[in-house]
Motif scaffolding. Structure first.
Motif, PDB file in Angstrom:
ATOM      1  N   ILE A   1       1.237   7.583  -6.372  1.00 31.58           N
ATOM      2  CA  ILE A   1       0.293   8.319  -6.827  1.00 31.58           C
ATOM      3  C   ILE A   1       0.381   9.440  -6.090  1.00 31.58           C
ATOM      4  O   ILE A   1      -0.039  10.554  -6.786  1.00 31.58           O
ATOM      5  CB  ILE A   1      -1.389   8.047  -6.336  1.00 31.58           C
ATOM      6  CG1 ILE A   1      -1.352   6.235  -6.811  1.00 31.58           C
ATOM      7  CG2 ILE A   1      -2.300   8.462  -6.159  1.00 31.58           C
ATOM      8  CD1 ILE A   1      -1.502   6.518  -8.464  1.00 31.58           C
ATOM      9  N   ASP A   2       1.001  10.434  -4.614  1.00 31.45           N
ATOM     10  CA  ASP A   2       0.968  10.995  -4.649  1.00 31.45           C
ATOM     11  C   ASP A   2       2.957  12.261  -5.460  1.00 31.45           C
ATOM     12  O   ASP A   2       2.004  13.069  -5.319  1.00 31.45           O
ATOM     13  CB  ASP A   2       2.009  10.792  -2.727  1.00 31.45           C
ATOM     14  CG  ASP A   2       0.904  10.293  -1.597  1.00 31.45           C
ATOM     15  OD1 ASP A   2      -0.646  10.879  -2.626  1.00 31.45           O
ATOM     16  OD2 ASP A   2       0.874  10.196  -0.858  1.00 31.45           O
TER      17      ASP A   2
ATOM     18  N   VAL B   1       0.744  -1.555  -0.104  1.00 28.76           N
ATOM     19  CA  VAL B   1       0.149  -0.011  -0.413  1.00 28.76           C
ATOM     20  C   VAL B   1       0.751   1.274   0.413  1.00 28.76           C
ATOM     21  O   VAL B   1       0.824   2.359  -0.830  1.00 28.76           O
ATOM     22  CB  VAL B   1      -1.034  -0.078   1.130  1.00 28.76           C
ATOM     23  CG1 VAL B   1      -1.961   1.083   1.010  1.00 28.76           C
ATOM     24  CG2 VAL B   1      -1.931  -1.244   1.083  1.00 28.76           C
ATOM     25  N   ASP B   2       2.189   1.332   0.761  1.00 27.02           N
ATOM     26  CA  ASP B   2       2.332   2.021   1.150  1.00 27.02           C
ATOM     27  C   ASP B   2       3.442   2.463  -0.391  1.00 27.02           C
ATOM     28  O   ASP B   2       4.046   3.654  -1.028  1.00 27.02           O
ATOM     29  CB  ASP B   2       3.658   2.222   1.718  1.00 27.02           C
ATOM     30  CG  ASP B   2       3.296   2.155   3.278  1.00 27.02           C
ATOM     31  OD1 ASP B   2       2.215   2.792   3.405  1.00 27.02           O
ATOM     32  OD2 ASP B   2       4.010   1.791   4.202  1.00 27.02           O
TER      33      ASP B   2
ATOM     34  N   TRP C   1       2.392   1.818  -3.404  1.00 19.86           N
ATOM     35  CA  TRP C   1       1.563   2.356  -4.150  1.00 19.86           C
ATOM     36  C   TRP C   1       1.327   3.547  -4.322  1.00 19.86           C
ATOM     37  O   TRP C   1       0.691   4.523  -4.910  1.00 19.86           O
ATOM     38  CB  TRP C   1      -0.438   1.537  -4.207  1.00 19.86           C
ATOM     39  CG  TRP C   1      -1.584   1.964  -4.995  1.00 19.86           C
ATOM     40  CD1 TRP C   1      -1.615   2.104  -5.331  1.00 19.86           C
ATOM     41  CD2 TRP C   1      -2.576   1.860  -4.501  1.00 19.86           C
ATOM     42  NE1 TRP C   1      -2.713   3.008  -6.112  1.00 19.86           N
ATOM     43  CE2 TRP C   1      -3.091   2.639  -5.103  1.00 19.86           C
ATOM     44  CE3 TRP C   1      -3.010   1.348  -3.037  1.00 19.86           C
ATOM     45  CZ2 TRP C   1      -4.668   2.460  -4.653  1.00 19.86           C
ATOM     46  CZ3 TRP C   1      -4.174   1.129  -2.813  1.00 19.86           C
ATOM     47  CH2 TRP C   1      -5.344   1.694  -3.656  1.00 19.86           C
ATOM     48  N   ARG C   2       1.051   4.594  -2.692  1.00 18.68           N
ATOM     49  CA  ARG C   2       0.205   5.597  -2.428  1.00 18.68           C
ATOM     50  C   ARG C   2       1.757   6.490  -2.601  1.00 18.68           C
ATOM     51  O   ARG C   2       0.780   7.946  -3.055  1.00 18.68           O
ATOM     52  CB  ARG C   2      -0.135   6.066  -0.980  1.00 18.68           C
ATOM     53  CG  ARG C   2      -1.418   4.699  -0.614  1.00 18.68           C
ATOM     54  CD  ARG C   2      -2.287   5.568  -1.444  1.00 18.68           C
ATOM     55  NE  ARG C   2      -4.024   5.067  -0.637  1.00 18.68           N
ATOM     56  CZ  ARG C   2      -5.417   5.368  -0.997  1.00 18.68           C
ATOM     57  NH1 ARG C   2      -4.418   6.522  -2.321  1.00 18.68           N
ATOM     58  NH2 ARG C   2      -5.978   4.539  -1.226  1.00 18.68           N
TER      59      ARG C   2
END
Length: 386
Positions: free
Chosen positions: A329-330, A322-323, A325-326
Motif C-alpha cells: 500500500i505504501d 501485515v508488513d 500488506w502495508r
C-alpha cells in the motif's frame, strides 16, 4: 446456439472451480455457459460464471448479494486538487459512509425506491423496515469506496457493494441447504417459485443500484464535486436477453455485462489499478454471452490470507503478513482507511493478466490508479457478506 454445450473457459482455474462450472453447465435448461478469467469457487456456481437458461433462473447463480455491482463517476476535480487534504477526506468518507454491519440510521429512508409495488409482496413487506435502515450502507468483505486518478489526472469515485440484508434474505428463502459443490437450484420462470423469485430479485437489484447512487452522492458532497460521466453495472444478477437467436435468461455471478460498446467499471484490488472497459463484437465475446470480469479474482481464501485471529490477536499466521500488506500500500501511495489482511492485494490476481486472458472480448478505455480506499475494518461485523 453455440457449437458445443461445453462452457467457454477463459483463463486458468483450479480443478474444483472447473468441476463446479461443468456441473452447473450440465443442467438440461442450460443453453450456453462461460467462465471469466477472474473465476474462483463460489456457492453452487463459480464466481465469474455466466449461464444462459431456457426460461429459468438459479438463485445460487445470482448469489446471496443480489444486484452486487460497481458504480464509477468521473468528477470535475483533478487528483492534484485533493492531494493535500486526502487523509482528511478519507477520514470523512470512512466516518460518514456506513461500513460493517451497515446501519445507515435511516438517512435514506424516504428514497423513491421504497415506492415500488414489489414491497407489497409478503417477503419484501417484512424486510422493508430493515431495508430502510440499511440503504446506503456498504457492508464489508471486498466492498469499498475508492477515489481514483485517471492517467490524465482526472479524479473518479468508484464504489462496489450490493443489496445488503435485503438480497441475502431473499436469496436464502429460495436456496436449498448444502455444501459449496452441491447442484444449484433452477427455477423455471413459469413455475410458482420462479414467479415468486423474479420480482423479488428485481427489487433487490433496484435497491442495490439505489444504494450505490446514495453513497456516490455522499462522497461527491464531501468532495464538493460534480460529475459528467456515470458507469453503473450489476454483476450478481439475471437478465432477459437474446443470444444465438434465442430468448434466454442470462445469470451472471461475479461477471459484468459487456455488450459491444457497453462500458463497465472493474476494480483490481485496494493496491492495484482499476479500469473502465467496454465489450467488443468478437466471436469469443459472443460465446462469453457478452460478459466480462468483475474484478481481479481471489487466489486464496480469506482464512488463508489472514490466518486465524482471536480477540484481535493472530493465533495462526496466514499467507500474508501485515508488513507485506502495508509495504504494498505504501509503495502505491494509497491512503487506506479500514480493510484487513483478507483483502490485501496479495490475495488477488493481477488485473492486467486477467484482462489479457479475456483476449479480444473487451477494450480498456481508462486506467484508474487508486489514491484513497475505504473499506470495513477487520473487526467490523457484517452478517451479509457475499
Amino acid at each position: 446456439m453455440p457449437a458445443t454445450n461445453q462452457p467457454l473457459i477463459l483463463g486458468k482455474h483450479d480443478d474444483n472451480t472447473l468441476q463446479q462450472m461443468k456441473q452447473v453447465s450440465e443442467h438440461d435448461r442450460v443453453v450456453a455457459s462461460a467462465l471469466m478469467a477472474d473465476g474462483h469457487l463460489g456457492y453452487g456456481m463459480p464466481i465469474g460464471g455466466v449461464v444462459a437458461y431456457d426460461n429459468a433462473v438459479s438463485p445460487e447463480g445470482v448469489g446471496f448479494d443480489i444486484g452486487c455491482g460497481n458504480k464509477a463517476v468521473r468528477t470535475n476535480l483533478r487528483s492534484d486538487d485533493v492531494a493535500p487534504s486526502l487523509p482528511l477526506i478519507m477520514d470523512r468518507i470512512y466516518s460518514e459512509v456506513a461500513f460493517g454491519v451497515g446501519q445507515s440510521k435511516g438517512d435514506h429512508k424516504d428514497h423513491e425506491i421504497f415506492d415500488r409495488d414489489e414491497w407489497n409482496i409478503g417477503l419484501a413487506k417484512s424486510l422493508k423496515p430493515m431495508a430502510r435502515e440499511q440503504l446506503g450502507s456498504v457492508g464489508s468483505g471486498n466492498h469499498y469506496v475508492d477515489l481514483l486518478a485517471d492517467r490524465d489526472g482526472t479524479l473518479w469515485v468508484g464504489v462496489h457493494f450490493g443489496s445488503r440484508g435485503l438480497g441475502h434474505k431473499i436469496a436464502s428463502a429460495f436456496m436449498t441447504d448444502g455444501d459449496m459443490m452441491k447442484p444449484v437450484t433452477v427455477l423455471p420462470l413459469d413455475s410458482a417459485p420462479g414467479q415468486d423469485y423474479w420480482p423479488l430479485m428485481e427489487l433487490a437489484g433496484a435497491y442495490a443500484k439505489a444504494g450505490r447512487d446514495c453513497v456516490v452522492g455522499q462522497v461527491l458532497n464531501i468532495l464538493g464535486a460534480s460529475f459528467d460521466l456515470e458507469i453503473h453495472n450489476h454483476h450478481n444478477y439475471a437478465w432477459k436477453e437474446k443470444h444465438f437467436g434465442h430468448d434466454v435468461i442470462v445469470v451472471r455471478k461475479g461477471a459484468t455485462p459487456a455488450f459491444p460498446d457497453q462500458k463497465g467499471f472493474v476494480g483490481g484490488s485496494m493496491g492495484d489499478d482499476a479500469v473502465i472497459l467496454q465489450g467488443t463484437d468478437s466471436e469469443t465475446q459472443a460465446r462469453a454471452l457478452y460478459s466480462t470480469v468483475h474484478g481481479a479474482g481471489r487466489v486464496m481464501s480469506r482464512m488463508q490470507a489472514k490466518g486465524k485471529w482471536k480477540k484481535g490477536v493472530q493465533v495462526r499466521p496466514g499467507a500474508i503478513s501485515v508488513d507485506e500488506w502495508r509495504a504494498w500500500i505504501d509503495r502505491r501511495g494509497v491512503v487506506l482507511r479500514g480493510a484487513g489482511l483478507d483483502e490485501a492485494p496479495q490475495a488477488y490476481r493481477r488485473l492486467p493478466e486477467v484482462l489479457e486472458a479475456q483476449g479480444d472480448t473487451v477494450d480498456v478505455t481508462h486506467t484508474l490508479r487508486p489514491v484513497g480506499v475505504a473499506m470495513a475494518g477487520p473487526r467490523d461485523f457484517d452478517p451479509y457478506k457475499d
